[in-house]
Design a protein around this motif. Structure first.
Motif, PDB file in Angstrom:
ATOM      1  N   SER A  12     -38.202 -16.319 -11.220  1.00 27.77           N
ATOM      2  CA  SER A  12     -38.545 -14.911 -11.091  1.00 27.77           C
ATOM      3  C   SER A  12     -38.684 -14.317 -12.492  1.00 27.77           C
ATOM      4  O   SER A  12     -37.911 -14.634 -13.384  1.00 27.77           O
ATOM      5  CB  SER A  12     -37.487 -14.162 -10.284  1.00 27.77           C
ATOM      6  OG  SER A  12     -36.232 -14.298 -10.893  1.00 27.77           O
ATOM      7  N   PRO A  13     -39.679 -13.441 -12.706  1.00 26.36           N
ATOM      8  CA  PRO A  13     -39.936 -12.933 -14.047  1.00 26.36           C
ATOM      9  C   PRO A  13     -38.872 -11.967 -14.562  1.00 26.36           C
ATOM     10  O   PRO A  13     -38.719 -11.795 -15.753  1.00 26.36           O
ATOM     11  CB  PRO A  13     -41.286 -12.223 -13.900  1.00 26.36           C
ATOM     12  CG  PRO A  13     -41.397 -11.887 -12.460  1.00 26.36           C
ATOM     13  CD  PRO A  13     -40.605 -12.933 -11.721  1.00 26.36           C
ATOM     14  N   GLU A  14     -38.124 -11.330 -13.686  1.00 30.97           N
ATOM     15  CA  GLU A  14     -37.137 -10.340 -14.086  1.00 30.97           C
ATOM     16  C   GLU A  14     -35.781 -11.011 -14.314  1.00 30.97           C
ATOM     17  O   GLU A  14     -35.314 -11.790 -13.484  1.00 30.97           O
ATOM     18  CB  GLU A  14     -37.009  -9.278 -13.000  1.00 30.97           C
ATOM     19  CG  GLU A  14     -36.147  -8.114 -13.395  1.00 30.97           C
ATOM     20  CD  GLU A  14     -36.160  -7.042 -12.314  1.00 30.97           C
ATOM     21  OE1 GLU A  14     -35.063  -6.591 -11.943  1.00 30.97           O
ATOM     22  OE2 GLU A  14     -37.247  -6.675 -11.861  1.00 30.97           O
ATOM     23  N   ALA A  15     -35.149 -10.718 -15.447  1.00 29.91           N
ATOM     24  CA  ALA A  15     -33.835 -11.280 -15.743  1.00 29.91           C
ATOM     25  C   ALA A  15     -32.800 -10.698 -14.786  1.00 29.91           C
ATOM     26  O   ALA A  15     -32.835  -9.506 -14.468  1.00 29.91           O
ATOM     27  CB  ALA A  15     -33.448 -10.975 -17.187  1.00 29.91           C
ATOM     28  N   PRO A  16     -31.878 -11.521 -14.319  1.00 32.26           N
ATOM     29  CA  PRO A  16     -30.861 -11.021 -13.386  1.00 32.26           C
ATOM     30  C   PRO A  16     -29.890 -10.066 -14.077  1.00 32.26           C
ATOM     31  O   PRO A  16     -29.705 -10.111 -15.293  1.00 32.26           O
ATOM     32  CB  PRO A  16     -30.147 -12.291 -12.940  1.00 32.26           C
ATOM     33  CG  PRO A  16     -30.384 -13.265 -14.031  1.00 32.26           C
ATOM     34  CD  PRO A  16     -31.718 -12.934 -14.614  1.00 32.26           C
ATOM     35  N   HIS A  17     -29.276  -9.205 -13.290  1.00 34.37           N
ATOM     36  CA  HIS A  17     -28.260  -8.292 -13.803  1.00 34.37           C
ATOM     37  C   HIS A  17     -27.026  -9.098 -14.211  1.00 34.37           C
ATOM     38  O   HIS A  17     -26.751 -10.162 -13.651  1.00 34.37           O
ATOM     39  CB  HIS A  17     -27.865  -7.263 -12.742  1.00 34.37           C
ATOM     40  CG  HIS A  17     -28.985  -6.335 -12.390  1.00 34.37           C
ATOM     41  ND1 HIS A  17     -29.404  -5.330 -13.232  1.00 34.37           N
ATOM     42  CD2 HIS A  17     -29.780  -6.269 -11.294  1.00 34.37           C
ATOM     43  CE1 HIS A  17     -30.415  -4.684 -12.669  1.00 34.37           C
ATOM     44  NE2 HIS A  17     -30.659  -5.233 -11.490  1.00 34.37           N
ATOM     45  N   LYS A  49     -32.048 -18.946  -6.537  1.00 33.85           N
ATOM     46  CA  LYS A  49     -32.288 -17.673  -7.224  1.00 33.85           C
ATOM     47  C   LYS A  49     -33.595 -17.672  -8.016  1.00 33.85           C
ATOM     48  O   LYS A  49     -34.134 -16.613  -8.310  1.00 33.85           O
ATOM     49  CB  LYS A  49     -31.123 -17.347  -8.179  1.00 33.85           C
ATOM     50  CG  LYS A  49     -29.791 -17.197  -7.494  1.00 33.85           C
ATOM     51  CD  LYS A  49     -29.746 -15.984  -6.617  1.00 33.85           C
ATOM     52  CE  LYS A  49     -28.340 -15.799  -6.051  1.00 33.85           C
ATOM     53  NZ  LYS A  49     -28.238 -14.652  -5.194  1.00 33.85           N
ATOM     54  N   TRP A  51     -34.062 -18.220 -11.113  1.00 30.39           N
ATOM     55  CA  TRP A  51     -33.908 -17.549 -12.394  1.00 30.39           C
ATOM     56  C   TRP A  51     -34.383 -18.436 -13.533  1.00 30.39           C
ATOM     57  O   TRP A  51     -34.777 -17.947 -14.578  1.00 30.39           O
ATOM     58  CB  TRP A  51     -32.448 -17.175 -12.631  1.00 30.39           C
ATOM     59  CG  TRP A  51     -31.938 -16.066 -11.754  1.00 30.39           C
ATOM     60  CD1 TRP A  51     -32.689 -15.113 -11.106  1.00 30.39           C
ATOM     61  CD2 TRP A  51     -30.585 -15.781 -11.438  1.00 30.39           C
ATOM     62  NE1 TRP A  51     -31.872 -14.265 -10.413  1.00 30.39           N
ATOM     63  CE2 TRP A  51     -30.575 -14.646 -10.597  1.00 30.39           C
ATOM     64  CE3 TRP A  51     -29.379 -16.365 -11.774  1.00 30.39           C
ATOM     65  CZ2 TRP A  51     -29.400 -14.096 -10.102  1.00 30.39           C
ATOM     66  CZ3 TRP A  51     -28.220 -15.818 -11.282  1.00 30.39           C
ATOM     67  CH2 TRP A  51     -28.226 -14.683 -10.451  1.00 30.39           C
ATOM     68  N   ARG A  84     -29.913 -13.735 -20.518  1.00 34.56           N
ATOM     69  CA  ARG A  84     -29.513 -12.397 -20.969  1.00 34.56           C
ATOM     70  C   ARG A  84     -28.947 -12.364 -22.377  1.00 34.56           C
ATOM     71  O   ARG A  84     -28.274 -11.414 -22.747  1.00 34.56           O
ATOM     72  CB  ARG A  84     -28.488 -11.807 -20.004  1.00 34.56           C
ATOM     73  CG  ARG A  84     -28.965 -11.527 -18.605  1.00 34.56           C
ATOM     74  CD  ARG A  84     -30.047 -10.461 -18.541  1.00 34.56           C
ATOM     75  NE  ARG A  84     -29.668  -9.224 -19.173  1.00 34.56           N
ATOM     76  CZ  ARG A  84     -29.266  -8.133 -18.541  1.00 34.56           C
ATOM     77  NH1 ARG A  84     -29.210  -8.113 -17.240  1.00 34.56           N
ATOM     78  NH2 ARG A  84     -28.936  -7.048 -19.215  1.00 34.56           N
TER      79      ARG A  84
END
Length: 189
Positions: A12-17, A49, A51, A84
């Protein structure tokens, strides 16, 4: 005829929280027992996920195995940093270790209390076999990935024979084979 395998989805392109990283690493850390953690981390970070992609996971796993210390701790640090930065690395390692720290203290007390029961070794063996299954699945994925580049299969086989069969020390073998492997991969680019 080659078996048909489903391709692993792209990350997924968005980094996880940070909270998501902490909770996932906490879950894996607190629920794991007897090994197989790299297989479980692969399943969670790559397959579920999405990620991290397979290439990045394999690179992180290779680096984590070469570094001193526990391989899976090094692996969660590598993946957290990749996702992150330094804060992600710290979040992952804290999530991964805080639960087991307290669980080991509690389990030590429980095992002492149950040491006379004959069912305890059976339970321990069952959990260990499940962990071995996760490790075997990860190895199968790795071999399938390596089959795309035949020199990597030769490198894996030579390393396995030298260390596993001839019982040569791992570090000198890796110091000799790693530059050859890097050169072969470099030529591929």
């Amino acid at each position: 005829m080659q078996p048909v395998t489903a391709p692993v989805p792209a990350p997924s392109p968005e980094a996880p929280h940070l909270r998501s990283l902490f909770l996932l690493c906490f879950k894996v850390g607190i629920l794991s027992f007897g090994g197989g953690l790299s297989g479980w981390l692969y399943r969670e970070f790559v397959l579920r996920k999405r990620w991290i992609d397979e290439e990045d996971f394999s690179s992180s796993l290779a680096i984590s195995q070469m570094l001193p210390g526990a391989n899976v701790v090094n692996l969660v640090i590598c993946m957290g940093e990749q996702l992150r930065g330094p804060v992600g690395a710290l979040t992952c390692v804290l999530g991964f270790l805080v639960g087991p720290f307290f669980a080991v203290v509690g389990l030590c007390q429980l095992f002492d209390a149950l040491s006379g029961y004959p069912l305890l070794p059976v339970i321990s063996d069952g959990v260990a076999f499940a962990a071995m299954g996760l490790l075997i699945i990860m190895c199968i994925h790795g071999v399938r990935r390596a089959m795309r580049f035949p020199p990597s299969v030769v490198t894996i086989a030579v390393t396995a024979v030298l260390v596993g069969v001839f019982r040569l020390p791992l570090i000198p073998v890796v110091c000799v084979i790693a530059p050859v492997s890097v050169a072969l991969a470099w030529r591929r680019i």
